[in-house]
Design a protein around this motif. Structure first.
Motif, PDB file in Angstrom:
ATOM      1  N   PRO A 186       0.809  -1.226   0.000  1.00 30.42           N
ATOM      2  CA  PRO A 186       0.000   0.000   0.000  1.00 30.42           C
ATOM      3  C   PRO A 186       0.845   1.282   0.000  1.00 30.42           C
ATOM      4  O   PRO A 186       0.351   2.346  -0.351  1.00 30.42           O
ATOM      5  N   THR A 187       2.114   1.175   0.379  1.00 35.27           N
ATOM      6  CA  THR A 187       3.005   2.337   0.388  1.00 35.27           C
ATOM      7  C   THR A 187       4.287   2.011  -0.378  1.00 35.27           C
ATOM      8  O   THR A 187       4.657   0.847  -0.525  1.00 35.27           O
ATOM      9  N   ASP A 188       4.957   3.058  -0.834  1.00 32.09           N
ATOM     10  CA  ASP A 188       6.155   2.900  -1.660  1.00 32.09           C
ATOM     11  C   ASP A 188       7.385   2.509  -0.851  1.00 32.09           C
ATOM     12  O   ASP A 188       7.478   2.810   0.333  1.00 32.09           O
ATOM     13  N   LEU A 189       8.314   1.887  -1.537  1.00 31.83           N
ATOM     14  CA  LEU A 189       9.650   1.600  -1.020  1.00 31.83           C
ATOM     15  C   LEU A 189      10.639   2.411  -1.856  1.00 31.83           C
ATOM     16  O   LEU A 189      10.316   2.802  -2.979  1.00 31.83           O
ATOM     17  N   PRO A 190      11.841   2.659  -1.340  1.00 34.52           N
ATOM     18  CA  PRO A 190      12.849   3.369  -2.144  1.00 34.52           C
ATOM     19  C   PRO A 190      13.216   2.536  -3.376  1.00 34.52           C
ATOM     20  O   PRO A 190      13.202   1.308  -3.320  1.00 34.52           O
ATOM     21  N   THR A 191      13.525   3.194  -4.459  1.00 32.87           N
ATOM     22  CA  THR A 191      13.843   2.469  -5.692  1.00 32.87           C
ATOM     23  C   THR A 191      15.177   2.913  -6.279  1.00 32.87           C
ATOM     24  O   THR A 191      15.656   4.017  -6.029  1.00 32.87           O
ATOM     25  N   ARG A 192      15.720   2.020  -7.055  1.00 30.36           N
ATOM     26  CA  ARG A 192      16.900   2.291  -7.902  1.00 30.36           C
ATOM     27  C   ARG A 192      16.812   1.293  -9.052  1.00 30.36           C
ATOM     28  O   ARG A 192      17.603   0.364  -9.165  1.00 30.36           O
ATOM     29  N   ALA A 193      15.796   1.493  -9.863  1.00 30.38           N
ATOM     30  CA  ALA A 193      15.475   0.543 -10.926  1.00 30.38           C
ATOM     31  C   ALA A 193      16.509   0.558 -12.042  1.00 30.38           C
ATOM     32  O   ALA A 193      17.068   1.591 -12.390  1.00 30.38           O
ATOM     33  N   ALA A 194      16.713  -0.643 -12.571  1.00 27.75           N
ATOM     34  CA  ALA A 194      17.591  -0.822 -13.721  1.00 27.75           C
ATOM     35  C   ALA A 194      17.128  -2.072 -14.452  1.00 27.75           C
ATOM     36  O   ALA A 194      16.519  -2.960 -13.861  1.00 27.75           O
ATOM     37  N   SER A 199       7.478   1.270  -7.628  1.00 30.35           N
ATOM     38  CA  SER A 199       7.909   1.631  -6.278  1.00 30.35           C
ATOM     39  C   SER A 199       7.199   0.838  -5.185  1.00 30.35           C
ATOM     40  O   SER A 199       7.509   1.010  -4.010  1.00 30.35           O
ATOM     41  N   ASN A 200       6.261  -0.052  -5.576  1.00 27.97           N
ATOM     42  CA  ASN A 200       5.544  -0.767  -4.519  1.00 27.97           C
ATOM     43  C   ASN A 200       5.162  -2.203  -4.849  1.00 27.97           C
ATOM     44  O   ASN A 200       4.454  -2.832  -4.079  1.00 27.97           O
ATOM     45  N   THR A 201       5.604  -2.749  -5.969  1.00 26.78           N
ATOM     46  CA  THR A 201       5.202  -4.099  -6.346  1.00 26.78           C
ATOM     47  C   THR A 201       6.352  -5.084  -6.135  1.00 26.78           C
ATOM     48  O   THR A 201       7.342  -5.064  -6.865  1.00 26.78           O
ATOM     49  N   LEU A 202       6.176  -5.939  -5.133  1.00 28.44           N
ATOM     50  CA  LEU A 202       7.144  -6.987  -4.818  1.00 28.44           C
ATOM     51  C   LEU A 202       6.953  -8.128  -5.816  1.00 28.44           C
ATOM     52  O   LEU A 202       5.824  -8.560  -6.060  1.00 28.44           O
ATOM     53  N   VAL A 203       8.052  -8.615  -6.392  1.00 27.34           N
ATOM     54  CA  VAL A 203       7.981  -9.684  -7.380  1.00 27.34           C
ATOM     55  C   VAL A 203       8.963 -10.784  -6.993  1.00 27.34           C
ATOM     56  O   VAL A 203      10.136 -10.523  -6.730  1.00 27.34           O
ATOM     57  N   LEU A 204       8.456 -12.017  -6.963  1.00 25.18           N
ATOM     58  CA  LEU A 204       9.286 -13.200  -6.723  1.00 25.18           C
ATOM     59  C   LEU A 204       9.228 -14.035  -8.000  1.00 25.18           C
ATOM     60  O   LEU A 204       8.164 -14.513  -8.397  1.00 25.18           O
ATOM     61  N   PHE A 205      10.370 -14.188  -8.652  1.00 27.65           N
ATOM     62  CA  PHE A 205      10.427 -14.893  -9.935  1.00 27.65           C
ATOM     63  C   PHE A 205      10.728 -16.371  -9.726  1.00 27.65           C
ATOM     64  O   PHE A 205      11.644 -16.722  -8.990  1.00 27.65           O
ATOM     65  N   TYR A 206       9.962 -17.222 -10.408  1.00 30.27           N
ATOM     66  CA  TYR A 206      10.197 -18.654 -10.291  1.00 30.27           C
ATOM     67  C   TYR A 206      10.648 -19.288 -11.601  1.00 30.27           C
ATOM     68  O   TYR A 206      10.829 -20.493 -11.689  1.00 30.27           O
ATOM     69  N   LYS A 207      10.868 -18.478 -12.616  1.00 30.71           N
ATOM     70  CA  LYS A 207      11.458 -18.930 -13.875  1.00 30.71           C
ATOM     71  C   LYS A 207      12.399 -17.848 -14.389  1.00 30.71           C
ATOM     72  O   LYS A 207      12.168 -16.659 -14.195  1.00 30.71           O
TER      73      LYS A 207
END
Length: 160
Positions: free
Chosen positions: A93-101, A116-124
């Protein structure tokens, strides 16, 4: 002149050995990763436990502001949604700090932040044109895809 050489030679040897010792100390105290010169070299001893049903995985968090902000939210149990047959995501619901690349290639077990707020866990693993902020990585992702399954899933993240 002969006396000057006798005095200067030991001083030169002493100075040289002191410089070598100091360089060895600096290399031991501050090792530099040659693997990758971005946030991959910032891996710390911050361990994370990821539980999915009866399966448990350990992960290592990076030493970044994003990983620290994520860690401050632990423990957390969330419902992660399926996306694209290769990842699970959850929107905070709230943002986290980012340093996207753009990582170019996403690896099985990568834990990242999209936007800034979407957690992603990759399984492939797959190549990507999207940009993410790295948070950490599952230490041994064997069995991660089977544990996460094809639909939405409840996942618990906590510190080890």
């Amino acid at each position: 002149m002969k006396n000057a050489t006798i005095i200067l030679l030991p001083l030169l040897l002493l100075t040289s050995s002191l410089m070598t010792c100091n360089m060895d100390d600096m290399q031991t105290a501050n090792p530099v990763s040659m693997e990758n010169n971005d946030t991959n070299s910032d891996i710390t001893g911050n361990k994370l436990r990821i539980r999915v049903g009866s399966s448990t995985f350990s992960a290592t968090l990076l030493d970044t502001p994003t990983a620290k902000a994520f860690k401050a939210r632990l423990p957390i149990t969330i419902s992660m949604s399926e996306l694209n047959g290769n990842e699970k995501f959850y929107s905070f619901p709230t943002d986290l700090p980012t340093r996207a690349a753009n990582p170019g290639m996403v690896q099985t077990g990568d834990l990242m932040l999209y936007g800034s707020n979407t957690l992603v866990l990759f399984y492939k693993s797959f190549s990507t044109s999207y940009s993410y902020t790295k948070i950490g990585r599952v230490d041994n992702p064997a069995g991660l895809a089977a544990a996460l399954g094809l639909g939405n899933v409840t996942v618990t993240f906590d510190q080890l």
